[in-house]
Motif scaffolding. Structure first.
Motif, PDB file in Angstrom:
ATOM      1  N   ILE A  18       0.836  -1.201   0.000  1.00 35.84           N
ATOM      2  CA  ILE A  18       0.000   0.000   0.000  1.00 35.84           C
ATOM      3  C   ILE A  18       0.872   1.252   0.000  1.00 35.84           C
ATOM      4  CG2 ILE A  18      -1.702   1.317   1.335  1.00 35.84           C
ATOM      5  CD1 ILE A  18      -2.755  -1.438   2.355  1.00 35.84           C
ATOM      6  N   ASP A  19       1.931   1.246   0.815  1.00 35.00           N
ATOM      7  CA  ASP A  19       2.839   2.395   0.866  1.00 35.00           C
ATOM      8  C   ASP A  19       3.547   2.600  -0.467  1.00 35.00           C
ATOM      9  OD1 ASP A  19       2.105   2.788   3.489  1.00 35.00           O
ATOM     10  OD2 ASP A  19       3.875   1.770   4.317  1.00 35.00           O
ATOM     11  N   LYS A  20       3.964   1.504  -1.106  1.00 34.05           N
ATOM     12  CA  LYS A  20       4.618   1.613  -2.413  1.00 34.05           C
ATOM     13  C   LYS A  20       3.639   2.123  -3.459  1.00 34.05           C
ATOM     14  CE  LYS A  20       7.477  -0.903  -5.744  1.00 34.05           C
ATOM     15  NZ  LYS A  20       7.352   0.195  -6.643  1.00 34.05           N
ATOM     16  N   LEU A  21       2.407   1.653  -3.411  1.00 34.71           N
ATOM     17  CA  LEU A  21       1.379   2.133  -4.333  1.00 34.71           C
ATOM     18  C   LEU A  21       1.198   3.641  -4.191  1.00 34.71           C
ATOM     19  CD1 LEU A  21      -1.209   1.626  -6.201  1.00 34.71           C
ATOM     20  CD2 LEU A  21      -2.441   1.424  -4.060  1.00 34.71           C
ATOM     21  N   LYS A  22       1.066   4.112  -2.962  1.00 33.36           N
ATOM     22  CA  LYS A  22       0.886   5.545  -2.730  1.00 33.36           C
ATOM     23  C   LYS A  22       2.109   6.347  -3.166  1.00 33.36           C
ATOM     24  CE  LYS A  22      -2.511   5.435   0.992  1.00 33.36           C
ATOM     25  NZ  LYS A  22      -2.806   5.830   2.372  1.00 33.36           N
ATOM     26  N   SER A  23       3.294   5.844  -2.854  1.00 29.22           N
ATOM     27  CA  SER A  23       4.501   6.584  -3.242  1.00 29.22           C
ATOM     28  C   SER A  23       4.677   6.611  -4.760  1.00 29.22           C
ATOM     29  CB  SER A  23       5.736   6.005  -2.554  1.00 29.22           C
ATOM     30  OG  SER A  23       6.068   4.743  -3.083  1.00 29.22           O
ATOM     31  N   ASP A  24       4.347   5.509  -5.433  1.00 30.58           N
ATOM     32  CA  ASP A  24       4.421   5.495  -6.897  1.00 30.58           C
ATOM     33  C   ASP A  24       3.427   6.484  -7.509  1.00 30.58           C
ATOM     34  OD1 ASP A  24       6.388   3.579  -6.812  1.00 30.58           O
ATOM     35  OD2 ASP A  24       5.083   1.908  -7.400  1.00 30.58           O
ATOM     36  N   LEU A  25       2.231   6.554  -6.943  1.00 33.35           N
ATOM     37  CA  LEU A  25       1.235   7.496  -7.445  1.00 33.35           C
ATOM     38  C   LEU A  25       1.666   8.936  -7.206  1.00 33.35           C
ATOM     39  CD1 LEU A  25      -2.081   5.714  -6.388  1.00 33.35           C
ATOM     40  CD2 LEU A  25      -1.236   6.050  -8.716  1.00 33.35           C
TER      41      LEU A  25
END
Length: 138
Positions: free
Chosen positions: A56-63
């Motif tokens: 979830i954190d990687k998803l948010k940071s990628d976005l």
């Protein structure tokens, strides 16, 4: 002179359409990139059996890296955070669900020209669905 002024008025009226076309292409690229990022996160969750906090954190940071105009609070994430296991038959109770949304803040190129306010000139890109877990049951 009259023809020049009439021609100038027509050019001003018609310049909106190429600007809108460019904005639509830009928004379509943005939505496609959003879909790609969500797809990668969903496939990672499929292999892990659920959406881990690191996913979830990687998803948010990628976005946020891809779209600098959005913040962490703008991203809506509703995902399965409990472990799901693979079964030999389809069972929707074992599906890993996800619902992820980001704002698209400009959908009309010249909103003031058409009398559209800033609050009306936005939408939300949404990706929702499910993937089946690939983690074998213990």
């Amino acid at each position: 002179m009259k023809n020049f002024l009439a021609g100038l008025a027509i050019v001003v009226l018609l310049i909106v359409f190429p600007l809108q076309s460019v904005l639509e292409i830009s928004n379509e690229r943005r939505i496609q990139r959003f879909s790609d990022i969500v797809y990668v996160a969903a496939q990672t969750a499929r292999l892990d059996g659920y959406f881990k906090q690191t996913t979830i954190d990687k998803l948010k940071s990628d976005l946020m890296k891809e779209f600098p105009d959005i913040s962490d609070g703008d991203i809506y994430v509703n995902v399965t955070t409990t472990m799901k296991y693979r079964t030999n038959e389809f069972d929707e109770r074992e599906a890993i669900n996800y619902d992820i949304r980001i704002p698209i803040r400009k959908i009309v190129a010249v909103p003031a020209y058409w009398g559209i306010s800033e609050s009306e000139n936005q939408t939300t890109a949404k990706r929702a669905g499910f993937v089946l877990s690939e983690v074998l049951a213990p």
